[in-house]
Design an enzyme around this catalytic site. Structure first.
Site, PDB file in Angstrom:
ATOM      1  N   THR A 101       0.833  -1.213   0.000  1.00 11.54           N
ATOM      2  CA  THR A 101       0.000   0.000   0.000  1.00 11.54           C
ATOM      3  C   THR A 101       0.866   1.260   0.000  1.00 11.54           C
ATOM      4  O   THR A 101       1.996   1.231   0.516  1.00 11.54           O
ATOM      5  CB  THR A 101      -0.908  -0.011   1.258  1.00 11.54           C
ATOM      6  OG1 THR A 101      -1.456   1.286   1.449  1.00 11.54           O
ATOM      7  CG2 THR A 101      -0.155  -0.393   2.519  1.00 11.54           C
ATOM      8  N   ASP A 102       0.303   2.346  -0.528  1.00 15.98           N
ATOM      9  CA  ASP A 102       1.022   3.632  -0.472  1.00 15.98           C
ATOM     10  C   ASP A 102       1.191   4.096   0.972  1.00 15.98           C
ATOM     11  O   ASP A 102       2.019   4.960   1.262  1.00 15.98           O
ATOM     12  CB  ASP A 102       0.298   4.704  -1.307  1.00 15.98           C
ATOM     13  CG  ASP A 102      -1.132   5.009  -0.866  1.00 15.98           C
ATOM     14  OD1 ASP A 102      -1.655   4.333   0.052  1.00 15.98           O
ATOM     15  OD2 ASP A 102      -1.738   5.938  -1.439  1.00 15.98           O
ATOM     16  N   GLU A 103       0.405   3.509   1.891  1.00 21.54           N
ATOM     17  CA  GLU A 103       0.470   3.945   3.298  1.00 21.54           C
ATOM     18  C   GLU A 103       1.804   3.607   3.958  1.00 21.54           C
ATOM     19  O   GLU A 103       2.125   4.152   5.018  1.00 21.54           O
ATOM     20  CB  GLU A 103      -0.681   3.327   4.106  1.00 21.54           C
ATOM     21  CG  GLU A 103      -2.036   3.780   3.630  1.00 21.54           C
ATOM     22  CD  GLU A 103      -3.118   3.607   4.685  1.00 21.54           C
ATOM     23  OE1 GLU A 103      -2.796   3.610   5.880  1.00 21.54           O
ATOM     24  OE2 GLU A 103      -4.284   3.459   4.288  1.00 21.54           O
ATOM     25  N   TYR A 125      -1.851  -0.541  11.032  1.00 21.39           N
ATOM     26  CA  TYR A 125      -2.065  -1.233   9.746  1.00 21.39           C
ATOM     27  C   TYR A 125      -0.857  -1.046   8.839  1.00 21.39           C
ATOM     28  O   TYR A 125      -0.258  -2.022   8.366  1.00 21.39           O
ATOM     29  CB  TYR A 125      -3.337  -0.698   9.058  1.00 21.39           C
ATOM     30  CG  TYR A 125      -3.381  -0.983   7.574  1.00 21.39           C
ATOM     31  CD1 TYR A 125      -3.529  -2.283   7.093  1.00 21.39           C
ATOM     32  CD2 TYR A 125      -3.262   0.051   6.635  1.00 21.39           C
ATOM     33  CE1 TYR A 125      -3.553  -2.549   5.717  1.00 21.39           C
ATOM     34  CE2 TYR A 125      -3.286  -0.207   5.277  1.00 21.39           C
ATOM     35  CZ  TYR A 125      -3.434  -1.501   4.813  1.00 21.39           C
ATOM     36  OH  TYR A 125      -3.449  -1.756   3.462  1.00 21.39           O
ATOM     37  N   LYS A 129       2.050  -3.674   7.264  1.00 23.07           N
ATOM     38  CA  LYS A 129       2.267  -3.844   5.820  1.00 23.07           C
ATOM     39  C   LYS A 129       3.736  -3.537   5.472  1.00 23.07           C
ATOM     40  O   LYS A 129       4.323  -4.203   4.619  1.00 23.07           O
ATOM     41  CB  LYS A 129       1.328  -2.934   5.019  1.00 23.07           C
ATOM     42  CG  LYS A 129      -0.151  -3.266   5.138  1.00 23.07           C
ATOM     43  CD  LYS A 129      -0.532  -4.617   4.550  1.00 23.07           C
ATOM     44  CE  LYS A 129      -0.504  -4.647   3.045  1.00 23.07           C
ATOM     45  NZ  LYS A 129      -1.046  -5.912   2.487  1.00 23.07           N
TER      46      LYS A 129
HETATM   47  N1  LIG Z   1      -8.571  -1.277  -0.381  1.00 22.03           N
HETATM   48  C1  LIG Z   1      -7.602  -0.424  -0.651  1.00 22.03           C
HETATM   49  O1  LIG Z   1      -7.858   0.771  -0.919  1.00 22.03           O
HETATM   50  C2  LIG Z   1      -6.160  -0.893  -0.680  1.00 22.03           C
HETATM   51  C3  LIG Z   1      -5.161   0.005  -1.095  1.00 22.03           C
HETATM   52  C4  LIG Z   1      -3.841  -0.429  -1.143  1.00 22.03           C
HETATM   53  C5  LIG Z   1      -3.515  -1.724  -0.802  1.00 22.03           C
HETATM   54  N2  LIG Z   1      -4.493  -2.580  -0.379  1.00 22.03           N
HETATM   55  C6  LIG Z   1      -4.112  -3.962  -0.040  1.00 22.03           C
HETATM   56  O2  LIG Z   1      -4.823  -4.818  -0.911  1.00 22.03           O
HETATM   57  C7  LIG Z   1      -5.143  -6.037  -0.242  1.00 22.03           C
HETATM   58  C8  LIG Z   1      -6.629  -6.286  -0.320  1.00 22.03           C
HETATM   59  O3  LIG Z   1      -7.297  -5.174   0.240  1.00 22.03           O
HETATM   60  P1  LIG Z   1      -8.886  -5.139   0.387  1.00 22.03           P
HETATM   61  O4  LIG Z   1      -9.288  -3.737   0.511  1.00 22.03           O
HETATM   62  O5  LIG Z   1      -9.505  -6.016  -0.646  1.00 22.03           O
HETATM   63  O6  LIG Z   1      -9.027  -5.824   1.824  1.00 22.03           O
HETATM   64  P2  LIG Z   1     -10.344  -6.402   2.555  1.00 22.03           P
HETATM   65  O7  LIG Z   1     -10.100  -6.214   4.008  1.00 22.03           O
HETATM   66  O8  LIG Z   1     -11.567  -5.823   1.953  1.00 22.03           O
HETATM   67  O9  LIG Z   1     -10.298  -7.950   2.191  1.00 22.03           O
HETATM   68  C9  LIG Z   1      -9.243  -8.752   2.688  1.00 22.03           C
HETATM   69  C10 LIG Z   1      -9.426 -10.180   2.230  1.00 22.03           C
HETATM   70  O10 LIG Z   1      -8.351 -10.946   2.803  1.00 22.03           O
HETATM   71  C11 LIG Z   1      -8.898 -12.053   3.501  1.00 22.03           C
HETATM   72  N3  LIG Z   1      -8.032 -12.333   4.656  1.00 22.03           N
HETATM   73  C12 LIG Z   1      -7.782 -11.521   5.715  1.00 22.03           C
HETATM   74  N4  LIG Z   1      -6.912 -12.107   6.558  1.00 22.03           N
HETATM   75  C13 LIG Z   1      -6.632 -13.332   6.031  1.00 22.03           C
HETATM   76  C14 LIG Z   1      -5.801 -14.397   6.441  1.00 22.03           C
HETATM   77  N5  LIG Z   1      -5.101 -14.366   7.573  1.00 22.03           N
HETATM   78  N6  LIG Z   1      -5.743 -15.510   5.659  1.00 22.03           N
HETATM   79  C15 LIG Z   1      -6.451 -15.573   4.494  1.00 22.03           C
HETATM   80  N7  LIG Z   1      -7.265 -14.597   4.075  1.00 22.03           N
HETATM   81  C16 LIG Z   1      -7.341 -13.477   4.820  1.00 22.03           C
HETATM   82  C17 LIG Z   1     -10.305 -11.642   3.906  1.00 22.03           C
HETATM   83  O11 LIG Z   1     -11.130 -12.758   4.136  1.00 22.03           O
HETATM   84  C18 LIG Z   1     -10.730 -10.808   2.682  1.00 22.03           C
HETATM   85  O12 LIG Z   1     -11.232 -11.631   1.649  1.00 22.03           O
HETATM   86  C19 LIG Z   1      -4.620  -5.902   1.184  1.00 22.03           C
HETATM   87  O13 LIG Z   1      -3.364  -6.531   1.261  1.00 22.03           O
HETATM   88  C20 LIG Z   1      -4.458  -4.378   1.362  1.00 22.03           C
HETATM   89  O14 LIG Z   1      -3.439  -4.087   2.277  1.00 22.03           O
HETATM   90  C21 LIG Z   1      -5.817  -2.202  -0.327  1.00 22.03           C
END
Ligand SMILES: NC(=O)c1ccc[n+]([C@@H]2O[C@H](COP(=O)([O-])OP(=O)(O)OC[C@H]3O[C@@H](n4cnc5c(N)ncnc54)[C@H](O)[C@@H]3O)[C@@H](O)[C@H]2O)c1
Length: 280
Positions: A101-103, A125, A129
Site C-alpha cells: 500500500t502507499d500507506e 495497519y 504492511k
Molecule cells: N482497499 C484499498 O484501498 C487498498 C489500497 C492499497 C492496498 N491494499 C491492499 O490490498 C489487499 C486487499 O485489500 P482489500 O481492501 O480487498 O481488503 P479487505 O479487508 O476488503 O479484504 C481482505 C481479504 O483478505 C482475507 N483475509 C484476511 N486475513 C486473512 C488471512 N489471515 N488468511 C487468508 N485470508 C485473509 C479476507 O477474508 C478478505 O477476503 C490488502 O493486502 C491491502 O493491504 C488495499
C-alpha cells in the site's frame, strides 16, 4: 480478471467479515477456493507459478482499536507464505508478489513518493504492511526467492466492504444517516479503480522486473471532503449531508505516489472517480 486471462486460480481466503461471499466465479472451471488462514497453510498448491498475496486485515480504524489480528495476518501470514516457498526445491519455487500500500511511506505534504523512498508508516495497519515488505525483501535476498511488491493508492469499485470510505458514505446515505468525515475533511488521498489496480498487478507479474517495487496510482488526488460531496451528489443526497467527527489518531495528512515506473510498463488508469460514481 485472472480467469478471463486463462490463469488457473487457487484462492486461499480465511473469509473474514471483509470477504465477499457473492462471487460469480465460484463454480467456474479453473477456480478453487481454499477456506484457510494464510498463517495456517502447510503447503502451496502443486506446480504453482506465482503467489499473489492480497490477504490482509486492511482497515486502519480496526488496527487502532486492536492490532493483534493485523500482526498475525499481515506479518506472520506473510512469514508463513515465505517459509512455504523457501522450503520448496529452488527450481519449483513460485514468484512471490506482495500486495502492499502507499500507506507504508507515511504522509507527504508536497510532491510524491518514489519506490526508492524510505518507509515511515504512521499507524498499526501500515506498520504491519511495511513489516511484511521487509520480510519479503529479507527472504528474497537471503533465500533467493523471486519477488515483486506493488504499492497501490486507495481503491474503489463494486463489492468493496462497507467499512471503506466510499461504500461507507453510500451505506449511511441509504439508511438516511449523515456520512462521517474525520477532522475537517482536508486529508487527501489518491484514488484508483480496483480493476485498474488489478490490470497493473498483472503487468507487474508478467512484465515487471524481479525483486522490484511498483507504485500504482491513478494520481487522482482528492480531499475527503471532495470525495464525500461527489458521492453524496451521485446518490442523490444534498452535498452537505455529512458531519465532522473527531479526527483519527495519527491520521496521515496526504498520500501521494509517483507512478511513472508502472506507466513505463504500459499501464494507465481507465477511469476517474466521477465515471464510476455516474455508474452507480
Ligand atoms: N482497499 C484499498 O484501498 C487498498 C489500497 C492499497 C492496498 N491494499 C491492499 O490490498 C489487499 C486487499 O485489500 P482489500 O481492501 O480487498 O481488503 P479487505 O479487508 O476488503 O479484504 C481482505 C481479504 O483478505 C482475507 N483475509 C484476511 N486475513 C486473512 C488471512 N489471515 N488468511 C487468508 N485470508 C485473509 C479476507 O477474508 C478478505 O477476503 C490488502 O493486502 C491491502 O493491504 C488495499
Amino acid at each position: 480478471m485472472a480467469l478471463k486471462r486463462s490463469y488457473k486460480v487457487v484462492n486461499v481466503d480465511k473469509v473474514t467479515y471483509a470477504a465477499r461471499k457473492d462471487l460469480d466465479f465460484d463454480t467456474r472451471p479453473g477456480y478453487m477456493l481454499i477456506k484457510k488462514d494464510i498463517c495456517d497453510l502447510t503447503s502451496l498448491p502443486d506446480k504453482v507459478e506465482c503467489v499473489v498475496n492480497f490477504a490482509a486485515e486492511s482497515h486502519v480504524d480496526n488496527s487502532i482499536r486492536g492490532s493483534s489480528k493485523f500482526m498475525q495476518s499481515n506479518t506472520h501470514g506473510v512469514y508463513n507464505l515465505l517459509e512455504l516457498v523457501r522450503r520448496m526445491e529452488p527450481a519449483k519455487r513460485p514468484l512471490f508478489i506482495q500486495i502492499s500500500t502507499d500507506e507504508v511511506y507515511g504522509d507527504i505534504i508536497h510532491g510524491s513518493f518514489r519506490e526508492t523512498d524510505p518507509l515511515k508508516p504512521s499507524n498499526p495497519y501500515s506498520a504491519t504492511k511495511a513489516a511484511a515488505e521487509e520480510l519479503v525483501m529479507g527472504w528474497g535476498r537471503t533465500h533467493g526467492i523471486r519477488y515483486k511488491i506493488t504499492r497501490s493508492s486507495n481503491n474503489y469499485g463494486p463489492g468493496q466492504s462497507n467499512e471503506k470510505f466510499i461504500p461507507n458514505i453510500i451505506m449511511h446515505a441509504n439508511r438516511g444517516e449523515k456520512a462521517r468525515v474525520y477532522g475537517k475533511g482536508l486529508n487527501s488521498r489518491e484514488w484508483t479503480y480496483a480493476a485498474d489496480n488489478c490490470a497493473a498487478i498483472f503487468l507487474v507479474m508478467e512484465k515487471g522486473k524481479d525483486n522490484e517495487i511498483y507504485n500504482i496510482s491513478s494520481s487522482e488526488e482528492l480531499t475527503n471532503l471532495e470525495v464525500v460531496k461527489k458521492v453524496l451528489k451521485a446518490v442523490g443526497k444534498p452535498t452537505d449531508f455529512f458531519e465532522f467527527v473527531a479526527d483519527r489518531p495519527g491520521h496521515d495528512v496526504r498520500y501521494s505516489v509517483n507512478s511513472t515506473k508502472i506507466a513505463s510498463l504500459g499501464w494507465k488508469p481507465s477511469i476517474i472517480l466521477d465515471m464510476y460514481l455516474a455508474s452507480l
